[in-house]
Design an enzyme around this catalytic site. Structure first.
Site, PDB file in Angstrom:
ATOM      1  N   LYS A  23     -21.447  14.263  56.569  1.00 29.31           N
ATOM      2  CA  LYS A  23     -21.911  14.869  55.156  1.00 29.31           C
ATOM      3  C   LYS A  23     -22.000  16.282  55.421  1.00 29.31           C
ATOM      4  O   LYS A  23     -21.277  16.769  54.262  1.00 29.31           O
ATOM      5  CB  LYS A  23     -23.248  14.305  54.910  1.00 29.31           C
ATOM      6  CG  LYS A  23     -23.844  14.312  53.728  1.00 29.31           C
ATOM      7  CD  LYS A  23     -25.144  13.567  53.426  1.00 29.31           C
ATOM      8  CE  LYS A  23     -25.241  11.956  53.654  1.00 29.31           C
ATOM      9  NZ  LYS A  23     -26.434  11.664  53.799  1.00 29.31           N
ATOM     10  N   ARG A  93     -31.260  16.005  54.136  1.00 30.16           N
ATOM     11  CA  ARG A  93     -30.570  15.061  54.281  1.00 30.16           C
ATOM     12  C   ARG A  93     -29.965  14.601  55.667  1.00 30.16           C
ATOM     13  O   ARG A  93     -29.806  15.530  56.283  1.00 30.16           O
ATOM     14  CB  ARG A  93     -29.127  15.005  53.373  1.00 30.16           C
ATOM     15  CG  ARG A  93     -29.665  15.668  51.880  1.00 30.16           C
ATOM     16  CD  ARG A  93     -28.488  15.956  51.290  1.00 30.16           C
ATOM     17  NE  ARG A  93     -27.436  14.981  50.631  1.00 30.16           N
ATOM     18  CZ  ARG A  93     -26.350  15.032  50.077  1.00 30.16           C
ATOM     19  NH1 ARG A  93     -25.937  16.267  49.772  1.00 30.16           N
ATOM     20  NH2 ARG A  93     -25.614  13.984  49.869  1.00 30.16           N
ATOM     21  N   GLY A 102     -26.998   4.079  54.035  1.00 32.14           N
ATOM     22  CA  GLY A 102     -28.543   3.457  54.000  1.00 32.14           C
ATOM     23  C   GLY A 102     -29.127   3.545  55.286  1.00 32.14           C
ATOM     24  O   GLY A 102     -30.334   3.186  55.430  1.00 32.14           O
ATOM     25  N   MET A 104     -30.108   6.264  57.413  1.00 30.08           N
ATOM     26  CA  MET A 104     -31.143   7.229  57.994  1.00 30.08           C
ATOM     27  C   MET A 104     -31.612   7.738  56.531  1.00 30.08           C
ATOM     28  O   MET A 104     -31.045   7.205  55.314  1.00 30.08           O
ATOM     29  CB  MET A 104     -30.512   8.581  58.313  1.00 30.08           C
ATOM     30  CG  MET A 104     -29.451   8.265  59.435  1.00 30.08           C
ATOM     31  SD  MET A 104     -30.200   7.301  60.984  1.00 30.08           S
ATOM     32  CE  MET A 104     -31.012   8.688  61.434  1.00 30.08           C
ATOM     33  N   ARG A 337     -16.538  11.433  50.839  1.00 27.39           N
ATOM     34  CA  ARG A 337     -16.114  10.849  52.394  1.00 27.39           C
ATOM     35  C   ARG A 337     -15.076   9.923  52.149  1.00 27.39           C
ATOM     36  O   ARG A 337     -14.704   9.419  51.080  1.00 27.39           O
ATOM     37  CB  ARG A 337     -17.241  10.052  53.150  1.00 27.39           C
ATOM     38  CG  ARG A 337     -17.902   9.024  52.197  1.00 27.39           C
ATOM     39  CD  ARG A 337     -19.010   8.495  52.744  1.00 27.39           C
ATOM     40  NE  ARG A 337     -19.602   7.452  51.867  1.00 27.39           N
ATOM     41  CZ  ARG A 337     -20.833   7.250  51.892  1.00 27.39           C
ATOM     42  NH1 ARG A 337     -21.747   7.681  52.954  1.00 27.39           N
ATOM     43  NH2 ARG A 337     -21.666   6.670  50.854  1.00 27.39           N
ATOM     44  N   HIS A 455     -26.414  -1.249  47.970  1.00 27.32           N
ATOM     45  CA  HIS A 455     -26.467  -1.594  49.519  1.00 27.32           C
ATOM     46  C   HIS A 455     -25.586  -2.788  49.757  1.00 27.32           C
ATOM     47  O   HIS A 455     -24.751  -2.777  50.552  1.00 27.32           O
ATOM     48  CB  HIS A 455     -27.837  -1.395  49.899  1.00 27.32           C
ATOM     49  CG  HIS A 455     -27.992  -1.704  51.529  1.00 27.32           C
ATOM     50  ND1 HIS A 455     -28.050  -3.044  52.066  1.00 27.32           N
ATOM     51  CD2 HIS A 455     -27.870  -0.947  52.491  1.00 27.32           C
ATOM     52  CE1 HIS A 455     -28.031  -2.941  53.397  1.00 27.32           C
ATOM     53  NE2 HIS A 455     -28.166  -1.587  53.463  1.00 27.32           N
ATOM     54  N   SER A 764       3.682 -14.495  82.664  1.00 23.27           N
ATOM     55  CA  SER A 764       2.742 -14.573  81.513  1.00 23.27           C
ATOM     56  C   SER A 764       1.155 -14.393  82.079  1.00 23.27           C
ATOM     57  O   SER A 764       0.765 -15.170  82.687  1.00 23.27           O
ATOM     58  CB  SER A 764       2.957 -15.565  80.517  1.00 23.27           C
ATOM     59  OG  SER A 764       1.998 -15.471  79.517  1.00 23.27           O
ATOM     60  N   CYS A 831      -0.751 -14.275  77.358  1.00 24.52           N
ATOM     61  CA  CYS A 831      -1.202 -15.380  76.310  1.00 24.52           C
ATOM     62  C   CYS A 831      -2.652 -15.725  76.454  1.00 24.52           C
ATOM     63  O   CYS A 831      -2.776 -16.608  76.029  1.00 24.52           O
ATOM     64  CB  CYS A 831      -0.323 -16.710  76.651  1.00 24.52           C
ATOM     65  SG  CYS A 831      -0.508 -17.090  78.294  1.00 24.52           S
ATOM     66  N   TYR A 851       5.801  -8.842  75.392  1.00 22.26           N
ATOM     67  CA  TYR A 851       5.056  -9.299  74.305  1.00 22.26           C
ATOM     68  C   TYR A 851       3.570  -9.765  74.477  1.00 22.26           C
ATOM     69  O   TYR A 851       3.043  -9.911  75.728  1.00 22.26           O
ATOM     70  CB  TYR A 851       5.923 -10.682  73.768  1.00 22.26           C
ATOM     71  CG  TYR A 851       5.629 -11.841  74.873  1.00 22.26           C
ATOM     72  CD1 TYR A 851       4.664 -12.738  74.640  1.00 22.26           C
ATOM     73  CD2 TYR A 851       6.683 -12.001  75.938  1.00 22.26           C
ATOM     74  CE1 TYR A 851       4.665 -13.944  75.859  1.00 22.26           C
ATOM     75  CE2 TYR A 851       6.741 -13.113  76.648  1.00 22.26           C
ATOM     76  CZ  TYR A 851       5.398 -13.751  76.634  1.00 22.26           C
ATOM     77  OH  TYR A 851       5.287 -14.931  77.569  1.00 22.26           O
TER      78      TYR A 851
END
Ligand code: ADP
Ligand code: MG
Ligand code: MG
Length: 871
Positions: A23, A93, A102, A104, A337, A455, A764, A831, A851
């Site tokens: 902020k 703030r 919401g 703080m 933001r 909220h 693998s 895998c 992969y």
């Protein structure tokens, strides 16, 4: 010189988030851009850290810094902090480096007291405004600094409104509010045994300390844990001159997104309230107006908002979530933001921003969180089922998705049900940060009050959770635990369904279907394929799974677990006879019954996968999983085996293992019962050859041997396999290219991978077992203590969710190095479950794997993660 803990807005910039909080840093950035931001300054996150570590006291040099910045603020605003006539009022703030909606708390109108409120009323010629500001201040201060429950104050307002016969706060006049202030102060005195503090500087110091201390309140700690951001310093505290949205109908306050956070449309999206302050919009106290109406009500303010939105978006090159306030037709920005958004919006905005030339393809890809895609891949309600469903109400479509579950009126009830595996819908009047733990665990959220930026709506969108907000057509009584709708009443435990994409609320559970993915999703995933270098395969045991995986563009199958085929009902008896057979003949007979079935399994999968690589793992369950336990099962089996029950029970006892996970499984089964491996290999090759003859398509079978710990095991089983394959080739008069590889899942195998590689065509990694054996944590039992390990900071993440790079990762690394020493272009994949985890995928990219293979629904997630890892 003393260390600097306070920064004027003019001294900061957006890059200073760690120090000034998101902020504070963005307020500084907007100030730099010459946008209309009320002046102020920010106490750094470092100061919070020091405050918390030094027994929660403010040290002298910090006091001095605050004082000199206050002086400066007085000069700029031409108001005095403790002036009786024209007081400088402040907002205090909080804001950490990461946004915590919401979490703080904020205090507005700080500086007011019994004398200056009179002055303020006089200078503004607006008594209503002055007392409204004062009562808000007392309420917020009491809540944040002293944790006096809000309901004490809310009841007073409600009573006053009732007495007066009005509905809205703004219908109260100056005298009403004066009365309310008096009663508020009585509450304060009653609750604290002290008078409400009158000295502005005392108010300020208390407020700063409370915001710092709120960093450690349980919900903030929980939120940080949930988001995996536990390592931050603390919160910054921004102190800013107040702007008043509650001065009458030429004032107001609102929240706006520069693009639609639900679907990504390029259009302002948001809400505002006339004659209101601060959190009124977010808190859902009054239902706000849509932003488009501002154009009519305050054309000048709307124009300024539009321009600011454009400037900010162009500057940040991303969709912005903006808070603004208009005081007497003058527009101010209070926050910006990067906006939270649904997966659909994230994709749409990323693709559009690239097309608008604002970001590169790579940047666009980085804008979508792989985990977020899960939201898109998850089901919607089936159209047919929806037609037949009973629709009971409509609210705001706050966060898309389809959810069904049992009604819970509290977060605690949700958590209790979750423990029992019961799906729930959290139903609240409106949600607050205390509800977060329940929101996480509910299928969906329904609130009766609040708008699109309430909220519930914001938090649900961030979590990718279905939410219908502001559904005023239902009446929720949290005390009595009832939900009333036109035509009926529901109680806790009743079934409810929510459609977060339409806002519809239905009775009962409703059938769900898969969503159609197209347009911008396809476009973005096209860029993914241009950029990623690692292949993504899928783990699939059935043709259906394989089909799903290919629809998501898997490039092959990285793991077929053949034991899943063995567990099918029509074959379990043959499988049991294979294992419990007393003689080789008996075993051969049972295997003969299994062969055509296995062959058919593979044939069907080949039909789907065709020429793509397909890795088939030979049987690997702990033996005990096949052994019957119920008396009835044993009796029946004995009968088919023409054995006495007695004898069969003896065999079962012989096979009993104390520690089956480390027991007779994987290649060990193949070594003791090579006939089983031979049967499987025969099924794999016969099916492949028959498919080749009919379709002219050559499949690429990769036969994978599980649980090797020594190269000699591989040598032994390979000979059996190759022998059988030769036989099949001769019988069929045809050949086919195939590969024989091995899993690396026992630590000893990883450490001796150079030897093993000489005998294998590929590796693998089975990282589930490797983690189990590397840590010595049982996959099946460790859940109970791992969560405590995480709480106590012994582990950062569950090692079965995200690979432990330091230890298990090192085993992987060693095995790759040794494997490729022996054979330079050796093909290596993974895998285990980690193959679908973005953080692990990034690590595998660094290690140079060819992969990853994951469950079908994670394929898009893994593809995007692989592309991001390659950027
Ligand atoms: P949060 O992090 O909960 O959004 P904020 O610090 O942004 O908390 O403040 C809460 C509300 O108070 C917001 O609606 C914001 O616009 C308003 N607000 C904050 N500072 C001021 C100010 N200086 N003047 C007027 N309103 C303010
Ligand atoms: Mg807040
Ligand atoms: Mg805010």
């Amino acid at each position: 010189m003393a260390e600097k803990y306070v920064y004027n807005f003019k001294e900061g910039k957006k890059e200073m988030k760690e120090l000034l909080g998101g902020k504070g840093a963005n307020l500084a950035e907007m100030t730099k851009l010459s946008l209309p931001v009320p002046p102020g300054f920010t106490l750094t996150t470092e100061s919070c850290k020091r405050f918390l570590s030094e027994g929660q006291t403010i040290w002298a040099s910090l006091d001095n810094e605050i004082e000199s910045h206050l002086k400066e603020l007085e000069q700029i605003t031409n108001k005095k902090f403790s002036d009786r006539e024209n007081p400088l009022l402040l907002s205090v703030r909080s804001g950490a480096a990461h946004s915590m909606p919401g979490m703080m708390d904020t205090i507005l109108n700080l500086g007011l007291n019994d004398r200056s409120v009179i002055g303020l009323a006089k200078t503004t010629a607006n008594e209503r405004f002055a007392y409204d500001s004062y009562r808000r201040f007392i309420q917020m201060f009491s809540d944040v600094v002293l944790e006096i429950p809000k309901v004490h104050f809310e009841t007073i307002i409600e009573k006053t409104k009732k007495k007066k016969g009005v509905e809205l706060d703004k219908e109260l006049d100056g005298n009403d509010l004066k009365e309310i202030v008096k009663k508020y102060k009585e509450v304060y005195l009653r609750e604290t045994k002290e008078e409400f503090p009158q000295e502005p500087i005392v108010q300020l110091r208390l407020a700063i300390k409370a915001v710092f201390a709120s960093w450690n309140n349980p919900r903030a700690v929980f939120y940080r844990e949930m988001q995996g951001i536990s390592k931050l310093n603390g919160t910054a505290v921004t102190i800013q001159a107040m702007i008043f949205g509650n001065k009458g109908d030429s004032s107001g306050t609102g929240v706006v997104f520069t693009r639609n956070p639900l679907n990504g449309d390029k259009k302002l999206f948001g809400e505002f309230l006339l004659n209101a302050q601060g959190e009124d919009v977010v808190a859902g106290i009054r239902t706000p107006n849509e932003i488009a109406e501002l154009k009519v009500l305050m054309p000048k303010g709307y124009q300024q908002l539009k321009e600011a939105a454009k400037t900010l978006e162009n500057h940040y090159k991303d969709m912005q979530d903006i808070e603004f306030t208009i005081e007497d037709n003058t527009f101010y920005l209070l926050q910006t933001r990067n906006g939270k958004r649904t997966a659909q919006a994230a994709i749409c905005i990323a693709v559009d921003l690239h097309k608008e030339g604002k970001i590169t393809k790579e940047e666009a890809l980085m804008r979508v969180k792989p985990q977020q895609l899960e939201q898109l891949l998850h089901p919607n309600f089936a159209l047919k089922a929806i037609e037949q469903a009973t629709h009971i109400a409509k609210g705001l479509a706050a966060s898309p998705g389809a959810a069904s579950g049992r009604i819970c009126f509290t977060a605690e009830a949700v958590e209790a049900a979750y423990e029992k595996g019961i799906k729930t819908i959290l139903v609240r009047q409106e949600t607050s940060p205390e509800d977060i733990s329940g929101m996480v665990k509910a299928e969906g959220i329904l609130t009766a009050r609040g708008g699109m930026t309430s909220h519930a709506a914001v938090v649900a969108r961030g979590m990718g959770k279905c939410c219908v907000a502001g559904c005023s057509e239902v009446t929720i009584n949290e005390e009595e635990k009832t939900l009333k709708y036109k035509g009926g009443i529901l109680y806790e435990g009743d079934l409810l369904s929510l459609d977060g994409s339409t806002g519809m609320v239905y009775l009962d559970d409703i059938e769900k279907t898969k969503p159609a993915l197209g347009g911008k999703f396809t476009e973005l995933m096209g860029w993914v394929d241009e950029i990623k270098t690692m292949a993504v395969r899928a783990n699939a045991d059935t043709p259906e799974d394989a089909k799903q995986a290919l629809e998501f563009k898997a490039e092959g199958i990285g793991l077929i677990r053949t034991e899943h085929m063995f567990f099918k009902e029509d074959r379990i008896s043959s499988v049991r006879r294979v294992i419990l057979a007393g003689t080789v003949q008996e075993r051969a007979k049972a295997l003969g019954e299994l062969l055509p079935m296995q062959k058919d399994d593979f044939y069907q999968i080949y039909q789907v996968v065709e020429e793509r690589p397909v890795t088939i793992r030979l049987l690997d369950p702990p033996l005990h999983e096949f052994i019957p336990v119920k008396a009835e099962e044993i009796r029946q089996l004995a009968e088919t085996m023409s054995l006495s029950e007695e004898k069969l029970k003896d065999r079962i006892t012989e096979l009993n293992e104390v520690n089956p996970m480390l027991g007779h499984r994987g290649v060990r089964l193949g070594i003791t019962y090579p006939e089983i491996s031979r049967m499987q290999v025969r099924a794999i090759m016969e099916a492949a050859l028959e498919f080749k003859i009919i379709s002219k398509i050559e499949v690429q079978p990769e036969i994978m041997v599980p649980l090797i710990s020594d190269v000699k095991e591989l040598v032994y089983i390979k000979k059996e396999i190759e022998d059988e394959i030769k036989k099949v080739f001769i019988e069929k008069g045809q050949t086919l290219t195939y590969h024989i590889g091995t899993m690396i899942e026992v630590p000893r195998a990883a450490l001796t991978a150079d030897k093993i590689a000489k005998e294998a065509d590929f590796f693998s990694f089975g990282t589930n077992d490797l983690t189990q054996m590397g840590f010595g944590f049982s996959r099946d039992d460790s859940g109970s203590f791992i969560s405590e390990y995480i709480e106590k900071n012994i582990l950062e993440k569950g090692p079965f969710d995200t690979i432990d790079q330091e230890g298990i990762g090192q085993l992987v690394k060693i095995a790759i190095e040794k494997g490729r020493q022996a054979k330079p272009n050796f093909k290596i994949g993974i895998c285990g479950e980690h193959g679908g985890d973005p953080a692990s995928i990034e690590f595998f990219q660094q290690l140079g794997l060819n992969y990853v293979s994951c469950s079908p629904f994670r394929v898009p997630i893994a593809r995007l993660a692989a592309a991001q890892a390659a950027i």
